[in-house]
Design an enzyme around this catalytic site. Structure first.
Site, PDB file in Angstrom:
ATOM      1  N   HIS A   1      49.583  71.852   9.727  1.00 52.27           N
ATOM      2  CA  HIS A   1      50.533  71.103  10.543  1.00 52.27           C
ATOM      3  C   HIS A   1      51.468  70.291   9.649  1.00 52.27           C
ATOM      4  CE1 HIS A   1      47.511  71.062  14.176  1.00 52.27           C
ATOM      5  NE2 HIS A   1      47.821  72.278  13.745  1.00 52.27           N
ATOM      6  N   SER A  32      50.416  77.472  14.040  1.00 49.32           N
ATOM      7  CA  SER A  32      50.649  76.039  14.234  1.00 49.32           C
ATOM      8  C   SER A  32      51.600  75.459  13.196  1.00 49.32           C
ATOM      9  CB  SER A  32      49.322  75.282  14.191  1.00 49.32           C
ATOM     10  OG  SER A  32      48.459  75.716  15.222  1.00 49.32           O
TER      11      SER A  32
END
Length: 296
Positions: free
Chosen positions: A242, A196
């Site tokens: 993230h 991610s």
């Protein structure tokens, strides 16, 4: 078909060079063209006339992209984003092995990242810094894997042909490194898996480069904002990765943008990205020991 019938059929010969036999068609006008008249396109080849028409119809943003980034990466091996495909294939293969009994647990425990692997004297764990990147290969489930690979495939189709394979691979890996570093800094007690951080880095880089070229990035910004909010609201999602991946991806994209000219700046991006990697490693190396908690 007889020989006379074959030679009488103009479709068996290049429309620009009637004496040259060929069976390759322009993907736009579907006329036969010989190797000399073929220009590699993202899918198939196109003839010189269609190439001229395509250039005339380009938007100002597309013309700026061609001038700034050049067409070399677009024509290499058909313009196909091969690095994207390789990352997708390798990551999917390793992650799917996680579902195999007897193998999955071994892969997860040996490839996932936890800050303790960077500080063996404090955690008692072995020193395994390569986990900063190997965590990109394993995922927390099929949905996690599927969403990341779908995003990789979608972004890679656009971004890799634009900036080239070497820069795309570098962006992916350094963004993933940024995600792991952020996990070590913000939540050192938490282990993490998944690509991610790298995906967010690609996403933000696409926005930065698109904005620099004058493209419309509003839609991409909305999608990015939704994904950020989702990561903060849903329990169990490593939003730290993230954020780290996005910040580092933006920095790498800025380096690409500022060093994409000709002449002496041609290889500056290598030195600047290398310096960024050294900064990331230095930052994670001096994390205050008190942030490292016992137990995993």
């Amino acid at each position: 078909m007889t020989t006379s019938e074959f030679h009488a059929n103009p479709d068996n010969f290049c429309y620009r060079h009637p004496g040259r036999q060929s069976f390759v068609l322009c993907q736009r006008c579907m006329r036969t063209i010989c190797p000399e008249c073929q220009t590699q396109a993202p899918v198939g080849v196109i003839c010189p006339e269609c190439m001229q028409e395509q250039r005339r119809n380009q938007t100002p943003a597309q013309r700026r992209a061609n001038r700034r980034w050049g067409a070399r990466s677009m024509t290499a091996v058909g313009g196909r984003p091969m690095v994207t495909y390789w990352i997708l294939a390798i990551t999917s293969a390793v992650s799917l092995l996680q579902f195999v009994p007897g193998i999955g647990g071994f892969l997860t425990s040996n490839l996932s990242f936890w800050a303790g692997y960077l500080y063996p004297s404090l955690s008692g764990a072995p020193f395994e810094p390569w986990r900063l990147l190997t965590a990109l290969l394993v995922h927390g489930g099929f949905i996690h894997l599927g969403l990341n690979m779908l995003a990789l495939w979608m972004i890679g189709q656009i971004l890799e042909p634009l900036i080239g394979r070497a820069k795309f691979l570098t962006l992916y890996l350094v963004s993933g490194l940024g995600g792991s570093v952020a996990m070590a800094l913000i939540d050192p007690a938490q282990s993490t898996v998944g690509a991610s951080g790298a995906i967010f880095g690609l996403f933000v880089a696409l926005i930065v480069i698109g904005r620099h070229l004058g493209g419309n990035i509003i839609g991409a910004l909305v999608v990015l904002a939704i994904n950020f909010v989702y990561g903060f609201l849903v329990p169990g999602i490593a939003w730290q990765a993230h954020v780290g991946g996005a910040v580092v991806g933006a920095l790498v994209a800025l380096i690409y943008v500022r060093t994409s000219g000709r002449g002496t700046t041609k290889f500056w991006w290598i030195g600047l990205v290398s310096a960024l990697v050294l900064v990331l490693l230095a930052v994670v190396a001096i994390v205050p020991p008190l942030l490292i908690t016992a137990g995993h």
